[in-house]
Design an enzyme around this catalytic site. Sequence first.
Site, PDB file in Angstrom:
ATOM      1  N   ASN A  59       7.866  12.416 -10.373  1.00 39.00           N
ATOM      2  CA  ASN A  59       7.563  10.799 -10.790  1.00 39.00           C
ATOM      3  C   ASN A  59       7.879  10.717 -12.374  1.00 39.00           C
ATOM      4  OD1 ASN A  59       4.706  10.593  -8.806  1.00 39.00           O
ATOM      5  ND2 ASN A  59       6.556   9.746  -8.405  1.00 39.00           N
ATOM      6  N   SER A 105      -4.435  -2.309  -2.160  1.00 35.68           N
ATOM      7  CA  SER A 105      -3.705  -2.042  -0.869  1.00 35.68           C
ATOM      8  C   SER A 105      -4.121  -0.649   0.177  1.00 35.68           C
ATOM      9  CB  SER A 105      -2.197  -1.799  -1.362  1.00 35.68           C
ATOM     10  OG  SER A 105      -1.931  -2.758  -2.487  1.00 35.68           O
ATOM     11  N   ASN A 120      -1.879   8.495  -7.522  1.00 38.85           N
ATOM     12  CA  ASN A 120      -1.015   9.085  -8.412  1.00 38.85           C
ATOM     13  C   ASN A 120      -1.130   9.645  -9.272  1.00 38.85           C
ATOM     14  OD1 ASN A 120       0.880   8.938  -6.250  1.00 38.85           O
ATOM     15  ND2 ASN A 120       2.225   6.994  -7.309  1.00 38.85           N
ATOM     16  N   LYS A 157       4.806  16.674  -7.198  1.00 38.69           N
ATOM     17  CA  LYS A 157       4.924  15.197  -7.335  1.00 38.69           C
ATOM     18  C   LYS A 157       5.083  14.638  -8.525  1.00 38.69           C
ATOM     19  CE  LYS A 157       3.157  10.859  -5.198  1.00 38.69           C
ATOM     20  NZ  LYS A 157       4.446  10.360  -5.391  1.00 38.69           N
ATOM     21  N   GLU A 195       0.263   3.349 -14.486  1.00 40.56           N
ATOM     22  CA  GLU A 195      -0.261   4.900 -14.290  1.00 40.56           C
ATOM     23  C   GLU A 195       0.294   5.858 -15.323  1.00 40.56           C
ATOM     24  OE1 GLU A 195      -2.503   5.006 -10.348  1.00 40.56           O
ATOM     25  OE2 GLU A 195      -0.241   5.126 -10.218  1.00 40.56           O
ATOM     26  N   ALA A 254       2.252   0.383   0.678  1.00 39.26           N
ATOM     27  CA  ALA A 254       1.364  -0.624   1.294  1.00 39.26           C
ATOM     28  C   ALA A 254       1.385  -1.546   0.130  1.00 39.26           C
ATOM     29  CB  ALA A 254       0.238  -0.289   1.916  1.00 39.26           C
TER      30      ALA A 254
END
Length: 314
Positions: A196, A20, A110, A192, A275, A136
Amino acid sequence: MTDDATPSTAPAWHVLGTGSMACLWAASLAASGHEVSLIARDRSRHAAYHGITLESAAGGEHFEPALETRESATPIAQLLVCTKAYDALDALAGIAHRLAPEAAVVLLQNGMGFHDEALSLVGGARLFCALSTEGAWCPAPFHVRHAGRGVTLLGRYPRGPREDAQALARALPTRRLEVRPVDDIEHEMWRKLAVNCTINALTAVYGCPNGALLEPGDPGRDFAAVCFETAAVLDALGQHIIAAELPAAATEVARRTAANRSSMLQDVQARRRTEIDYINGFLCRRAEAADFPCHFNRVLCRRIRALEQGYLSR
Ligand code: NAD
Ligand code: KPL
């Protein structure tokens, strides 16, 4: 048809991956007049390749970047790595010998925990990291839907003057994708990661949208616990500001994205590898090295790995 007149002398881009983000960035680079090639994992992708279709709010467009495999001999001057975190090092190792001495390499993943190894893999090339909130997905191979516009932070890794990132941003499709150069990308990566850690695994375990973490009930109770623990670990690791801001920051992201399914929930629902090892797993490894407890994040890792084993081992 291209957006702007990029000088034909500008160095070409190579985009590693065919998923993507790779299709979104390769199509956007092509739209901005850049010479761009996709690098696929192997030749099995070639039969399905007839260019990239990009669907966005502006409509449908078609671009035809070259498609090559890692065996191609062309030197690489500018590389955007668009694999998942768990594939990034292998993918980079496979083409590192093609990097020009002054090449710019941008990691767009990520999670954390593989960037220092990437730094040694790229040798004399300049390493950058990009943190993106663009949304996306691919309904079919090489057909990408740009579902949500976001912002991409870009910085030299582990840190470096903003001017380095500003110079590279000029070679990115900034009329289509907003790119914000920063001095300390590693700090942004921690920020971030912290958010997450509190949202992704929990929503994947409960199978709920992000906003459910703010409601009364089990997900909300666990969200408070994981925020508390993650902040304590970050503080112990020296990330004091991010730790202090985490409960409010995570709550604000969950509120702003209340109707969204986190990327980890989407991975689990599509029976893809997650992930987790580079998000909560990374935090647990750092906590363990500092001899600091990380019970709740460890439980989340175990729960996600158990979910993955249920479908990946079949
Ligand atoms: P994806 O699964 O769609 O694509 C990953 C691609 O990497 C696949 O095409 C795979 O074949 C390819 N790949 C793996 N190993 C390779 C190798 N050795 N050589 C060449 N290609 C290889 O993943 P994605 O959604 O594009 O996500 C990429 C990264 O961007 C992830 O870390 C993700 O978390 C992050 N991200 C994604 C989005 C999004 O909306 N899709 C948004 C922000 C961040
Ligand atoms: O980054 C995200 C993700 O899903 O990976 C959040 C911020 C949690 C939004 O869903």
